[in-house]
Design a protein around this motif. Structure first.
Motif, PDB file in Angstrom:
ATOM      1  N   GLU A   1      20.447  14.229  -8.510  1.00 43.22           N
ATOM      2  CA  GLU A   1      19.130  14.437  -8.956  1.00 43.22           C
ATOM      3  C   GLU A   1      18.471  13.753  -9.555  1.00 43.22           C
ATOM      4  O   GLU A   1      17.199  12.529  -9.674  1.00 43.22           O
ATOM      5  CB  GLU A   1      19.295  15.744  -9.607  1.00 43.22           C
ATOM      6  CG  GLU A   1      19.700  17.225  -8.789  1.00 43.22           C
ATOM      7  CD  GLU A   1      18.996  18.339  -9.966  1.00 43.22           C
ATOM      8  OE1 GLU A   1      19.088  18.291 -10.268  1.00 43.22           O
ATOM      9  OE2 GLU A   1      19.555  19.527  -8.864  1.00 43.22           O
ATOM     10  N   ARG A  25      23.748  10.551   2.102  1.00 40.23           N
ATOM     11  CA  ARG A  25      24.004  12.021   1.026  1.00 40.23           C
ATOM     12  C   ARG A  25      24.033  12.864   2.164  1.00 40.23           C
ATOM     13  O   ARG A  25      23.410  13.200   3.368  1.00 40.23           O
ATOM     14  CB  ARG A  25      23.698  12.556  -0.066  1.00 40.23           C
ATOM     15  CG  ARG A  25      23.863  10.800  -0.744  1.00 40.23           C
ATOM     16  CD  ARG A  25      24.500  11.304  -2.017  1.00 40.23           C
ATOM     17  NE  ARG A  25      24.831   9.511  -2.616  1.00 40.23           N
ATOM     18  CZ  ARG A  25      24.095   9.297  -4.020  1.00 40.23           C
ATOM     19  NH1 ARG A  25      23.873  10.394  -4.863  1.00 40.23           N
ATOM     20  NH2 ARG A  25      24.644   8.072  -3.909  1.00 40.23           N
ATOM     21  N   ASP A  26      25.081  13.861   1.670  1.00 44.75           N
ATOM     22  CA  ASP A  26      24.812  15.365   2.105  1.00 44.75           C
ATOM     23  C   ASP A  26      23.474  16.008   3.046  1.00 44.75           C
ATOM     24  O   ASP A  26      22.901  15.947   2.003  1.00 44.75           O
ATOM     25  CB  ASP A  26      25.916  16.608   1.691  1.00 44.75           C
ATOM     26  CG  ASP A  26      25.856  17.934   2.591  1.00 44.75           C
ATOM     27  OD1 ASP A  26      26.335  17.551   3.290  1.00 44.75           O
ATOM     28  OD2 ASP A  26      25.141  18.598   1.736  1.00 44.75           O
ATOM     29  N   LYS A  28      22.152  19.158   3.017  1.00 41.62           N
ATOM     30  CA  LYS A  28      22.261  20.177   2.143  1.00 41.62           C
ATOM     31  C   LYS A  28      22.282  19.987   0.610  1.00 41.62           C
ATOM     32  O   LYS A  28      21.316  21.018  -0.122  1.00 41.62           O
ATOM     33  CB  LYS A  28      23.263  21.174   2.720  1.00 41.62           C
ATOM     34  CG  LYS A  28      23.074  22.042   4.004  1.00 41.62           C
ATOM     35  CD  LYS A  28      24.569  22.979   4.248  1.00 41.62           C
ATOM     36  CE  LYS A  28      24.310  23.103   5.485  1.00 41.62           C
ATOM     37  NZ  LYS A  28      25.548  24.402   5.623  1.00 41.62           N
ATOM     38  N   GLN A  29      23.079  18.589   0.130  1.00 38.96           N
ATOM     39  CA  GLN A  29      22.858  18.916  -1.378  1.00 38.96           C
ATOM     40  C   GLN A  29      21.541  18.028  -1.717  1.00 38.96           C
ATOM     41  O   GLN A  29      20.960  18.228  -2.261  1.00 38.96           O
ATOM     42  CB  GLN A  29      23.889  17.707  -1.285  1.00 38.96           C
ATOM     43  CG  GLN A  29      25.353  18.546  -1.515  1.00 38.96           C
ATOM     44  CD  GLN A  29      26.093  17.617  -2.028  1.00 38.96           C
ATOM     45  OE1 GLN A  29      26.099  16.716  -2.298  1.00 38.96           O
ATOM     46  NE2 GLN A  29      27.916  18.749  -2.464  1.00 38.96           N
ATOM     47  N   VAL A  30      20.859  17.334  -0.625  1.00 38.19           N
ATOM     48  CA  VAL A  30      19.937  16.288  -0.788  1.00 38.19           C
ATOM     49  C   VAL A  30      18.353  16.928  -0.843  1.00 38.19           C
ATOM     50  O   VAL A  30      17.525  17.260  -1.588  1.00 38.19           O
ATOM     51  CB  VAL A  30      19.331  15.210  -0.162  1.00 38.19           C
ATOM     52  CG1 VAL A  30      18.079  13.806   0.191  1.00 38.19           C
ATOM     53  CG2 VAL A  30      20.953  14.908  -0.181  1.00 38.19           C
ATOM     54  N   THR A  31      18.847  18.656  -0.126  1.00 32.81           N
ATOM     55  CA  THR A  31      17.259  18.856   0.329  1.00 32.81           C
ATOM     56  C   THR A  31      17.570  20.229  -0.936  1.00 32.81           C
ATOM     57  O   THR A  31      16.274  20.453  -1.194  1.00 32.81           O
ATOM     58  CB  THR A  31      17.432  19.475   1.655  1.00 32.81           C
ATOM     59  OG1 THR A  31      18.437  20.240   1.884  1.00 32.81           O
ATOM     60  CG2 THR A  31      17.257  18.766   2.908  1.00 32.81           C
ATOM     61  N   ALA A  32      18.513  20.522  -0.874  1.00 31.99           N
ATOM     62  CA  ALA A  32      18.404  21.772  -2.017  1.00 31.99           C
ATOM     63  C   ALA A  32      17.796  20.975  -3.581  1.00 31.99           C
ATOM     64  O   ALA A  32      17.196  21.386  -4.205  1.00 31.99           O
ATOM     65  CB  ALA A  32      19.998  22.426  -2.005  1.00 31.99           C
ATOM     66  N   ALA A  33      18.219  20.311  -3.893  1.00 32.43           N
ATOM     67  CA  ALA A  33      17.498  19.178  -5.464  1.00 32.43           C
ATOM     68  C   ALA A  33      16.637  18.906  -5.351  1.00 32.43           C
ATOM     69  O   ALA A  33      15.678  18.912  -6.027  1.00 32.43           O
ATOM     70  CB  ALA A  33      18.552  17.682  -5.491  1.00 32.43           C
ATOM     71  N   HIS A  61      16.224  13.692   6.906  1.00 30.97           N
ATOM     72  CA  HIS A  61      17.193  15.480   6.730  1.00 30.97           C
ATOM     73  C   HIS A  61      16.810  15.891   7.798  1.00 30.97           C
ATOM     74  O   HIS A  61      17.635  17.238   7.606  1.00 30.97           O
ATOM     75  CB  HIS A  61      17.936  15.658   5.377  1.00 30.97           C
ATOM     76  CG  HIS A  61      18.269  14.350   4.589  1.00 30.97           C
ATOM     77  ND1 HIS A  61      19.894  14.334   4.873  1.00 30.97           N
ATOM     78  CD2 HIS A  61      18.320  13.932   4.057  1.00 30.97           C
ATOM     79  CE1 HIS A  61      20.337  13.548   3.566  1.00 30.97           C
ATOM     80  NE2 HIS A  61      18.607  13.052   3.001  1.00 30.97           N
TER      81      HIS A  61
END
Length: 97
Positions: A1, A25-26, A28-33, A61
Motif C-alpha cells: 500500500e 505483484r499478486d 488480487k493483493q494489488v487490486t484489493a489495496a 492486472h
C-alpha cells in the motif's frame, strides 16, 4: 500500500517504476489495496489524476472497474476522458452499455 502513494508523484519516472513494481505483484493483493486507495482519494483534479493512474494499474492486472471508468469518462479534462475511452476499448466485453 505504500507504493500506491507514489502513483500521484509529479515525477514520471517514479510513477513508471511504481506501476512496474505493482504489476509484478499478486493481482488480487494489488487490486484489493488499489480499491481501498481509490475510495479515499479526494475529489477534484488531483484525485482524478490519481484515479487515472490507478486505472492503468487495473488495466495491467486485467481488473475491470466500470464505476471508475464511468467517473473518468465524465471528467472535464479531455486527456482523462481520452484515456478512459481507451480503457473502454480494452474492456468492452465486460462493460454494459
Amino acid at each position: 500500500e505504500q507504493l500506491l502513494a507514489h502513483l500521484g508523484s509529479p515525477e514520471r519516472w517514479v510513477r513508471y517504476q511504481t506501476k512496474r513494481l505493482l504489476f509484478e505483484r499478486d493481482a488480487k493483493q494489488v487490486t484489493a489495496a488499489l480499491d481501498r486507495w481509490v475510495k479515499q482519494l479526494p475529489s477534484g483534479p488531483a484525485g482524478e489524476y490519481q484515479r487515472l493512474q490507478a486505472l492503468g494499474v487495473y488495466e495491467a492486472h486485467e481488473a475491470v472497474r466500470p464505476q471508475l471508468v464511468e467517473a473518468l469518462l465524465a471528467s472535464d479534462d479531455y486527456r482523462v476522458r481520452a484515456y478512459a475511452t481507451r480503457a473502454v476499448g480494452h474492456w468492452q466485453a465486460h462493460l454494459s452499455n
